[in-house]
Design an enzyme around this catalytic site. Structure first.
Site, PDB file in Angstrom:
ATOM      1  N   ARG A  54       0.848  -1.188   0.000  1.00 22.03           N
ATOM      2  CA  ARG A  54       0.000   0.000   0.000  1.00 22.03           C
ATOM      3  C   ARG A  54       0.883   1.238   0.000  1.00 22.03           C
ATOM      4  NH1 ARG A  54       2.191   2.417   3.646  1.00 22.03           N
ATOM      5  NH2 ARG A  54       0.533   3.952   3.557  1.00 22.03           N
ATOM      6  N   GLY A  55       0.202   2.386  -0.192  1.00 22.27           N
ATOM      7  CA  GLY A  55       0.962   3.618  -0.420  1.00 22.27           C
ATOM      8  C   GLY A  55       1.023   3.781  -1.939  1.00 22.27           C
ATOM      9  N   ALA A  56       0.624   4.959  -2.423  1.00 23.44           N
ATOM     10  CA  ALA A  56       0.427   5.126  -3.866  1.00 23.44           C
ATOM     11  C   ALA A  56       1.631   4.707  -4.723  1.00 23.44           C
ATOM     12  CB  ALA A  56       0.014   6.575  -4.139  1.00 23.44           C
TER      13      ALA A  56
ATOM     14  N   ARG B 198      -7.905  -1.066  -6.566  1.00 24.05           N
ATOM     15  CA  ARG B 198      -8.112   0.116  -5.717  1.00 24.05           C
ATOM     16  C   ARG B 198      -8.288   1.332  -6.638  1.00 24.05           C
ATOM     17  NH1 ARG B 198      -4.459   1.088  -0.604  1.00 24.05           N
ATOM     18  NH2 ARG B 198      -6.411   1.951   0.198  1.00 24.05           N
TER      19      ARG B 198
ATOM     20  N   ASN C 224      -5.821  12.145  -0.062  1.00 24.34           N
ATOM     21  CA  ASN C 224      -4.879  11.356   0.743  1.00 24.34           C
ATOM     22  C   ASN C 224      -5.703  10.635   1.802  1.00 24.34           C
ATOM     23  OD1 ASN C 224      -2.087  10.604   1.332  1.00 24.34           O
ATOM     24  ND2 ASN C 224      -2.373  11.678   3.254  1.00 24.34           N
ATOM     25  N   LYS C 225      -5.045   9.860   2.616  1.00 19.60           N
ATOM     26  CA  LYS C 225      -5.717   9.032   3.621  1.00 19.60           C
ATOM     27  C   LYS C 225      -6.783   9.802   4.384  1.00 19.60           C
ATOM     28  CE  LYS C 225      -5.410   5.599   4.168  1.00 19.60           C
ATOM     29  NZ  LYS C 225      -6.412   4.649   3.583  1.00 19.60           N
TER      30      LYS C 225
ATOM     31  N   ASP D 167      -2.414  10.579  -2.739  1.00 18.73           N
ATOM     32  CA  ASP D 167      -2.815   9.460  -3.606  1.00 18.73           C
ATOM     33  C   ASP D 167      -3.231   9.930  -4.990  1.00 18.73           C
ATOM     34  OD1 ASP D 167      -3.267   8.419  -0.687  1.00 18.73           O
ATOM     35  OD2 ASP D 167      -3.038   6.690  -2.010  1.00 18.73           O
TER      36      ASP D 167
ATOM     37  N   GLN E  71      -2.219   2.877   9.738  1.00 15.36           N
ATOM     38  CA  GLN E  71      -0.932   2.948   9.022  1.00 15.36           C
ATOM     39  C   GLN E  71       0.076   3.807   9.786  1.00 15.36           C
ATOM     40  OE1 GLN E  71      -3.921   3.273   7.634  1.00 15.36           O
ATOM     41  NE2 GLN E  71      -4.006   2.534   5.540  1.00 15.36           N
TER      42      GLN E  71
END
Ligand code: MRU
Length: 354
Positions: A54-56, A97, A255-256, A245, A204
């Site tokens: 995970r993480g763009a 995703r 973003n998150k 993201d 996260q």
């Protein structure tokens, strides 16, 4: 002090025989450092969907290596059949995703290579694909380092930094984006006091950001998301650094979930709020944040996951968006590998691509 755990960048790699992708399973951290092997379309889809990777930027790198591994398995007799099967795999992986644009960006780069080389043999196309996924990985390492250098110009020794989610080496290739300046500064003998939002519901920040910073010897303090206002009010935060993201053409940034709340608080307390990310996260097809699709995830991530037993009324409705959009008016600067964009973003972002 062991900075190498946080910066060595082996969270995503191609196996030596090129038949699989090897990933750190981020869902197992911080309790155990385990690697998984991805070989099939289902393996890759699940690894991304379940946030094992995970993480763009890391998702983009994993998808690029993954589609190469899958392309090697295609047994078509002719180019048209090869392309059709490649596209089928690509569309499937791309649907894992929706918000991080790096996923489609990396897969599109790989596909363009196939479509641009219809006159080449299968072996030649595979060789080009291998080169391309390695380039995507190497470019990300260079971009993270450049972002880290630019980000470091925005802070000074002893500063307090608040960060949300995880935008460190695990989320990228090496160094990271939002955490990159802190890791680079640490290597150069600087000290920062970092406050890491735990980042509900998948933690996260608690699981990954504290792991990376702690092992790098950086002074990191874990806080619950709803404590950010207090630490800002206490005067402990000089700047907020977050990842991204997808950035729209006007600077609105997905973003998150919870990032926009941090930005709103930062504005209230007069604290600069910086977004750090590679230009591969900018999507000029999105005019504003309204064009960005926000991923909705399983309600159980809020009500049950990580609890010994359910911590909400069984059957209660849960709303679980994975990301939110921070309005460009709340962002002090967008730090890319090509430099720092300042408002008005509709001009400074366009200038990046000239
Ligand atoms: O759902 P996740 O963990 O993939 O979300 C990650 C983030 O929101 C990160 O901040 C973003 O991808 C930037 S990573 C350099």
């Amino acid at each position: 002090m062991d900075i190498s755990i946080a910066t060595k960048g082996d969270n995503v790699k191609l196996s030596e025989d090129k038949k699989s992708v090897i990933l750190i399973d981020q869902t197992k951290l911080p309790n155990s450092l385990e690697y998984i092997t991805v070989q099939t379309p289902g393996d890759l889809y699940n690894a991304i969907f379940e946030l094992k990777v995970r993480g763009a930027p890391a998702i983009g790198i994993a998808a690029a290596y993954g589609i190469y591994v899958l392309a090697r398995q295609i047994e078509a007799d002719n180019y048209e059949d090869f392309l059709a099967e490649f596209r089928e795999q690509k569309d499937y992986i791309n649907s894992s995703r929706p918000t991080a644009v790096n996923l489609s960006w990396a897969l599109n780069r790989m596909e363009q290579l196939v479509t641009a080389n219809s006159d080449k043999s299968r072996a030649e196309i595979l060789a080009l694909l291998e080169k391309e996924c390695v380039s995507i990985h190497e470019e990300d390492i260079a971009m993270c380092l450049a972002i880290s250098e630019y980000g470091l110009t925005l802070i000074k020794d002893g500063d307090g930094i608040l960060t949300h989610c995880n935008a460190g080496p695990l989320a990228t290739s090496k160094y990271g984006t939002a955490l990159g300046p802190l890791l680079l500064g640490k290597e150069r003998g600087m000290d920062f006091r970092v406050f890491a939002d735990e980042t509900r519901p998948l933690l996260q920040g608690a699981r990954l950001t504290t792991y990376e910073l702690f092992h790098a010897g950086i002074d990191v303090t874990l806080i619950c998301d709803n404590m950010a206002s207090l630490v800002m009010k206490n005067g402990w935060i000089n700047a907020c650094f977050i990842g991204c993201d997808r950035i729209a053409a006007n600077g609105d940034t997905a973003n998150k979930i919870g990032s926009s709340a941090v930005a709103i608080l930062a504005k209230h307390y007069g604290i600069p709020f910086y977004v750090l990310g590679p230009t591969s996260t900018i999507d000029m097809n999105c005019q504003t944040g309204d064009d960005i699709e926000i991923e909705l995830r399983d309600p159980g991530e809020i009500s049950e996951k990580y609890y010994v037993k359910p911590m909400a009324q069984v059957g209660v409705k849960c709303y679980n968006p994975a990301f939110d959009v921070t309005d460009h008016s709340l962002i002090t600067g967008i730090v890319t590998e090509k430099g720092i964009c300042r408002p008005p973003y509709s001009e400074s972002i366009v200038a990046l691509f000239k």
